[in-house]
Structure formats: C-alpha cells, structure tokens
Write a protein that holds these residues in place. Structure first.
Motif, mmCIF file in Angstrom:
data_model
loop_
_atom_site.group_PDB
_atom_site.id
_atom_site.type_symbol
_atom_site.label_atom_id
_atom_site.label_comp_id
_atom_site.label_asym_id
_atom_site.label_seq_id
_atom_site.Cartn_x
_atom_site.Cartn_y
_atom_site.Cartn_z
ATOM 1 N N GLU A 86 7.297 -1.962 1.068
ATOM 2 C CA GLU A 86 8.342 -2.910 0.683
ATOM 3 C C GLU A 86 8.913 -3.536 1.953
ATOM 4 O O GLU A 86 9.470 -2.844 2.798
ATOM 5 N N VAL A 87 8.731 -4.845 2.071
ATOM 6 C CA VAL A 87 9.104 -5.576 3.280
ATOM 7 C C VAL A 87 10.087 -6.674 2.908
ATOM 8 O O VAL A 87 9.817 -7.473 2.007
ATOM 9 N N GLY A 88 11.216 -6.733 3.598
ATOM 10 C CA GLY A 88 12.210 -7.780 3.358
ATOM 11 C C GLY A 88 11.771 -9.115 3.941
ATOM 12 O O GLY A 88 10.824 -9.197 4.723
ATOM 13 N N ALA A 89 12.456 -10.174 3.565
ATOM 14 C CA ALA A 89 12.142 -11.519 4.048
ATOM 15 C C ALA A 89 12.141 -11.556 5.570
ATOM 16 O O ALA A 89 13.071 -11.094 6.218
ATOM 17 N N GLY A 90 11.058 -12.083 6.140
ATOM 18 C CA GLY A 90 10.931 -12.202 7.590
ATOM 19 C C GLY A 90 10.540 -10.912 8.288
ATOM 20 O O GLY A 90 10.375 -10.900 9.501
ATOM 21 N N GLU A 91 10.374 -9.806 7.550
ATOM 22 C CA GLU A 91 10.010 -8.527 8.163
ATOM 23 C C GLU A 91 8.503 -8.308 8.062
ATOM 24 O O GLU A 91 7.800 -9.048 7.401
ATOM 25 N N GLU A 92 8.049 -7.236 8.723
ATOM 26 C CA GLU A 92 6.632 -6.894 8.666
ATOM 27 C C GLU A 92 6.458 -5.387 8.691
ATOM 28 O O GLU A 92 7.351 -4.653 9.107
ATOM 29 N N GLU A 93 5.296 -4.949 8.238
ATOM 30 C CA GLU A 93 4.914 -3.530 8.278
ATOM 31 C C GLU A 93 3.458 -3.458 8.688
ATOM 32 O O GLU A 93 2.632 -4.250 8.228
ATOM 33 N N VAL A 94 3.156 -2.529 9.572
ATOM 34 C CA VAL A 94 1.787 -2.296 10.019
ATOM 35 C C VAL A 94 1.326 -0.979 9.421
ATOM 36 O O VAL A 94 1.993 0.041 9.558
ATOM 37 N N ILE A 95 0.187 -1.032 8.756
ATOM 38 C CA ILE A 95 -0.426 0.174 8.196
ATOM 39 C C ILE A 95 -1.585 0.548 9.102
ATOM 40 O O ILE A 95 -2.522 -0.236 9.282
ATOM 41 N N GLY A 96 -1.498 1.731 9.698
ATOM 42 C CA GLY A 96 -2.518 2.177 10.636
ATOM 43 C C GLY A 96 -3.884 2.327 10.006
ATOM 44 O O GLY A 96 -4.033 2.375 8.786
ATOM 45 N N LYS A 97 -4.880 2.400 10.865
ATOM 46 C CA LYS A 97 -6.275 2.520 10.418
ATOM 47 C C LYS A 97 -6.455 3.770 9.568
ATOM 48 O O LYS A 97 -6.031 4.852 9.938
ATOM 49 N N GLY A 98 -7.096 3.563 8.427
ATOM 50 C CA GLY A 98 -7.415 4.687 7.556
ATOM 51 C C GLY A 98 -8.870 5.073 7.697
ATOM 52 O O GLY A 98 -9.695 4.281 8.135
ATOM 53 N N GLU A 99 -9.178 6.281 7.317
ATOM 54 C CA GLU A 99 -10.554 6.766 7.403
ATOM 55 C C GLU A 99 -11.372 6.396 6.175
ATOM 56 O O GLU A 99 -12.568 6.633 6.129
ATOM 57 N N SER A 100 -10.699 5.843 5.172
ATOM 58 C CA SER A 100 -11.389 5.527 3.925
ATOM 59 C C SER A 100 -10.950 4.145 3.436
ATOM 60 O O SER A 100 -9.980 3.587 3.921
ATOM 61 N N PRO A 101 -11.662 3.595 2.449
ATOM 62 C CA PRO A 101 -11.293 2.276 1.932
ATOM 63 C C PRO A 101 -10.031 2.330 1.088
ATOM 64 O O PRO A 101 -9.605 3.393 0.649
ATOM 65 N N GLY A 102 -9.450 1.163 0.868
ATOM 66 C CA GLY A 102 -8.282 1.044 0.010
ATOM 67 C C GLY A 102 -8.313 -0.270 -0.756
ATOM 68 O O GLY A 102 -9.027 -1.198 -0.383
ATOM 69 N N VAL A 103 -7.551 -0.319 -1.825
ATOM 70 C CA VAL A 103 -7.407 -1.538 -2.603
ATOM 71 C C VAL A 103 -5.911 -1.802 -2.736
ATOM 72 O O VAL A 103 -5.161 -0.935 -3.164
ATOM 73 N N ALA A 104 -5.493 -3.001 -2.343
ATOM 74 C CA ALA A 104 -4.072 -3.353 -2.355
ATOM 75 C C ALA A 104 -3.823 -4.494 -3.334
ATOM 76 O O ALA A 104 -4.634 -5.409 -3.443
ATOM 77 N N ILE A 105 -2.690 -4.421 -4.026
ATOM 78 C CA ILE A 105 -2.280 -5.505 -4.917
ATOM 79 C C ILE A 105 -0.850 -5.897 -4.573
ATOM 80 O O ILE A 105 0.013 -5.050 -4.381
ATOM 81 N N VAL A 106 -0.643 -7.208 -4.445
ATOM 82 C CA VAL A 106 0.679 -7.745 -4.138
ATOM 83 C C VAL A 106 1.440 -7.860 -5.460
ATOM 84 O O VAL A 106 1.022 -8.579 -6.363
ATOM 85 N N MET A 107 2.541 -7.147 -5.571
ATOM 86 C CA MET A 107 3.298 -7.096 -6.827
ATOM 87 C C MET A 107 4.456 -8.086 -6.871
ATOM 88 O O MET A 107 4.828 -8.535 -7.945
ATOM 89 N N GLU A 108 5.034 -8.389 -5.725
ATOM 90 C CA GLU A 108 6.179 -9.304 -5.695
ATOM 91 C C GLU A 108 6.154 -10.135 -4.417
ATOM 92 O O GLU A 108 5.769 -9.640 -3.369
ATOM 93 N N SER A 109 6.591 -11.378 -4.535
ATOM 94 C CA SER A 109 6.834 -12.292 -3.430
ATOM 95 C C SER A 109 5.539 -12.823 -2.823
ATOM 96 O O SER A 109 4.482 -12.835 -3.461
ATOM 97 N N GLU A 110 5.634 -13.271 -1.584
ATOM 98 C CA GLU A 110 4.469 -13.821 -0.893
ATOM 99 C C GLU A 110 4.635 -13.642 0.607
ATOM 100 O O GLU A 110 5.718 -13.362 1.105
ATOM 101 N N GLY A 111 3.525 -13.806 1.313
ATOM 102 C CA GLY A 111 3.547 -13.628 2.759
ATOM 103 C C GLY A 111 2.159 -13.751 3.333
ATOM 104 O O GLY A 111 1.330 -14.517 2.836
ATOM 105 N N ARG A 112 1.920 -12.973 4.390
ATOM 106 C CA ARG A 112 0.626 -13.007 5.078
ATOM 107 C C ARG A 112 0.127 -11.603 5.321
ATOM 108 O O ARG A 112 0.893 -10.687 5.577
ATOM 109 N N LEU A 113 -1.193 -11.498 5.282
ATOM 110 C CA LEU A 113 -1.882 -10.268 5.622
ATOM 111 C C LEU A 113 -2.712 -10.548 6.853
ATOM 112 O O LEU A 113 -3.469 -11.530 6.889
#
Length: 135
Positions: free
Chosen positions: A69-96
């Motif tokens: 959960e990231v507020g307007a103008g904020e960011e979060e970094v998710i470190g490298k994982g050892e396995s695959p993942g699937v992400a879905i954006v549930m609210e708002s918009e931004g950049r990956l």
C-alpha cells in the motif's frame, strides 16, 4: 489448485462413487465459522524496503500473499525473490519499474514478476494497493 478443505476431489474416486449423493452428504458440513477462524492476520514483510508491504501467510506451503500500500507520490521496492510472483493492481494507478523497464499501471492490471527481479511500485494518483502472490 492449492490444497483446500472445501474441494471434493472426485476425479480420484472410483467411477461408481463420483455421483454418490451419500458421499457428498457425508462431507457436507454446516458449521458456522467466526471471522477470526477464516481471516489471516497481516504481518510485516521483510521483502518491502520502505515498510509499505505486509504479508499474509495462509496455512499451506504453495504461496504467500504480499499486500503493498503506497500513498500518492510514494514508492515501495520489493526485493528480489527466489520464485515467480503474480501481482494485481487493486486500487489507483502509478508505475512499475523492474528489470530495466517501466510500465504504466492502473486498477485491474496484472503483472508476472520473474524470479530474481526487484520491482519498484510508484503511486502517481491516490493510495495504490497491490496484491502479489509469491512462492
């Protein structure tokens, strides 16, 4: 499909048992559950570098669910994982940002995150909410 206590695996039953009303009725329960019985607590995740990611750990080994959960103008970094993942954006918009590429995203977008890829979620509008399954 992950293991589950709400699935009858009739494909493994002998043919005569597959349409057995008796077998179905034996497995049927009408037990009422409290919210705490079926709700997972959110824990802090060590995968998020800016403290904006939590993790839900269901009682099975197939996956965990990250919630970022990231507020307007904020960011979060998710470190490298050892396995695959699937992400879905549930609210708002931004950049990956990940693997040297940048993607615009908005509510409903789904992304595959490859193993060994660090991703950065950036909100450009309001509170951004992303669920990400990880093995």
């Amino acid at each position: 499909m992950a293991r589950s206590n709400n699935v009858l695996n009739v494909g493994f039953c002998p043919r005569a048992e597959r349409n057995s009303i008796g077998m179905f009725c034996e497995t049927w329960t009408f037990k009422t559950n409290l919210r705490d019985d079926v709700s997972l607590p959110k824990e802090k995740s060590s995968r998020g570098r800016n403290g904006k990611t939590g993790v839900y750990r269901p009682p099975l080994s197939e996956f965990d669910m990250l919630l970022t959960e990231v507020g307007a103008g904020e960011e979060e970094v998710i470190g490298k994982g050892e396995s695959p993942g699937v992400a879905i954006v549930m609210e708002s918009e931004g950049r990956l940002e990940g693997d040297g590429k940048t993607f615009d995203m908005k509510e409903g977008f789904i992304f595959f995150v490859a193993p060994g890829v660090e991703v950065k979620w950036k909100s450009s509008k309001g509170p951004l909410k992303i669920f990400n399954t990880v093995v």
